[in-house]
Design a protein around this motif. Structure first.
Motif, PDB file in Angstrom:
ATOM      1  N   THR A   1      -1.245  38.349   7.676  1.00 56.59           N
ATOM      2  CA  THR A   1      -2.084  37.991   8.813  1.00 56.59           C
ATOM      3  C   THR A   1      -2.590  39.257   9.494  1.00 56.59           C
ATOM      4  OG1 THR A   1      -0.041  37.769  10.106  1.00 56.59           O
ATOM      5  CG2 THR A   1      -1.088  35.745   9.347  1.00 56.59           C
TER       6      THR A   1
ATOM      7  N   SER B   1       0.209  40.024  15.467  1.00 52.84           N
ATOM      8  CA  SER B   1       0.065  38.677  14.935  1.00 52.84           C
ATOM      9  C   SER B   1       1.101  37.735  15.528  1.00 52.84           C
ATOM     10  CB  SER B   1       0.207  38.702  13.418  1.00 52.84           C
ATOM     11  OG  SER B   1       0.267  37.405  12.876  1.00 52.84           O
TER      12      SER B   1
ATOM     13  N   ASP C   1      -4.793  34.796  12.336  1.00 42.26           N
ATOM     14  CA  ASP C   1      -3.786  33.877  12.866  1.00 42.26           C
ATOM     15  C   ASP C   1      -4.335  32.457  12.921  1.00 42.26           C
ATOM     16  OD1 ASP C   1      -1.807  35.767  13.194  1.00 42.26           O
ATOM     17  OD2 ASP C   1      -2.195  36.088  15.321  1.00 42.26           O
TER      18      ASP C   1
ATOM     19  N   ALA D   1       0.190  31.688   6.234  1.00 37.40           N
ATOM     20  CA  ALA D   1      -0.622  32.782   5.678  1.00 37.40           C
ATOM     21  C   ALA D   1      -0.847  32.573   4.189  1.00 37.40           C
ATOM     22  CB  ALA D   1       0.063  34.125   5.936  1.00 37.40           C
TER      23      ALA D   1
END
Length: 367
Positions: free
Chosen positions: A222, A245, A277, A301
């Motif tokens: 991320t 993140s 995110d 992710a």
């Protein structure tokens, strides 16, 4: 109900074999064959049970062998959360105490989960690196102080150790036996924090399929925790100044050297990708709708390329079936060739999620 596993059985394999399921719905959406390796079914709730558990039971066996069965073991683990849960879970099964240190970025929800399993959970430092330094320098007994005791102190890193990679490699061995006869994984998709899972996947693929078979690994981070991508772009290991993140389980400011070595050794087989995110949260919402399974953003992710449209830089951008997954693994392929592609998505799991946390993420990111 069967009887509880014996200590010898726990020492043999401190994780469970998880399903690898073909998803017709997700395959139709992706335009290729999607298999879900459900590591959210592990005892601790994430893939960390494989590597962390493997390291711990080996360390416990070694300590007991060297002491003639007299030594006790105390485990010390630094973690963003999931590695700590894996450590606490394995320590409980081994009948050993554990001390877990997490950074201040760890959610109260995750800390409460750790405290339910472990009597000694401490919070220190802005990120995992700071928590780890505090554990090693201020919490663990220093060398020489254990001479008069039968307690062996064992440091449990969350990702950077050969025993951890070896445990994670077992995932590939299971996939090889679970896929239908004649089906070969063309790619694995995984989240990357410190890189322990990536190292295990690469090691497992080389061992199971041989060094000349070039399956790919889509290594997803991320934005705000992309230490792997930063290292690839810079051509050397990079340390991020901090973690921005929400996927705090991926919050490692510097990946393992071994993870970077795999990219340098096989750059065509390791494909780093960064998602936002918001894209990670969007993925866990869609995944919950599609599978009725709730996972945390760090796992989202890895799922995000399946649900995220191809970037504008892709010639496929704008087409209905053009996803970040296809852009990353199958760009330039015909629809027919892509349809035959077999992709194993590692649903790494994670415990830092519940419906209230998810609702907050949805409101924040508008998904």
């Amino acid at each position: 109900m069967g009887s509880a596993p014996t200590l010898n059985q726990q020492l043999a394999k401190p994780w469970v074999e998880t399903p690898c399921l073909y998803s017709a719905a997700l395959s139709k959406q992706a335009g290729c064959n999607i298999y879900l390796k459900l590591e959210n079914h592990q005892p601790s709730g994430s893939f960390k049970s494989r590597g962390i558990g493997n390291l711990m039971v080996r360390a416990a066996a070694k300590a007991r062998d060297e002491s003639g069965g007299q030594a006790d073991v105390h485990f010390y683990c630094s973690s963003g959360g999931n590695a700590g849960l894996a450590c606490a879970t394995a320590a409980r099964d081994l009948g050993s105490p554990a001390t877990i240190v997490v950074p201040t970025s760890t959610s109260p929800y995750m800390i409460a989960k750790l405290q339910a399993l472990c009597d000694d959970v401490r919070v220190h430092g802005a990120n995992w690196a700071a928590a780890d330094q505090h554990l090693r320098e201020a919490v663990m007994p220093q060398k020489g102080t254990e001479i008069q005791t039968q307690i062996k102190s064992v440091y449990v890193p969350p990702f950077d150790h050969p025993d951890i990679w070896e445990g994670a490699a077992s995932l590939v061995e299971e996939v090889a036996t679970q896929l239908p006869a004649g089906v070969h994984p063309d790619a694995f998709v995984c989240s990357v924090g410190g890189g322990g899972l990536l190292c295990g996947l690469m090691q497992g693929m080389e061992r199971v399929y041989g060094p000349d078979v070039h399956s790919k690994v889509l290594a997803v981070e991320t934005a705000g925790a992309e230490s792997y991508m930063a290292s690839v772009v810079a051509g050397q290991l990079v340390t991020l100044p901090g973690i921005l993140s929400i996927a705090t389980s991926l919050g490692c400011i510097r990946v393992a050297e071994e993870a970077y070595r795999w990219y340098r050794q096989r750059p065509k087989d390791v494909v780093p990708v960064v998602v936002s995110d918001a894209e990670a949260v969007d993925a866990i919402v869609h995944f919950l709708d599609d599978t009725r399974m709730l996972v945390e953003p760090a796992c989202g992710a890895a799922l995000a390329p399946l649900y995220t449209p191809a970037r504008a830089s892709s010639p496929e951008a704008g087409k209905p079936s053009a996803s970040l997954l296809r852009q990353s693994l199958g760009e330039g392929m015909s629809d027919v060739a892509w349809a035959e592609h077999n992709v194993v998505m590692v649903v790494c799991g994670g415990s830092n999620i519940n419906l209230d946390i998810l609702a907050g993420f949805r409101e924040r990111f508008g998904v």
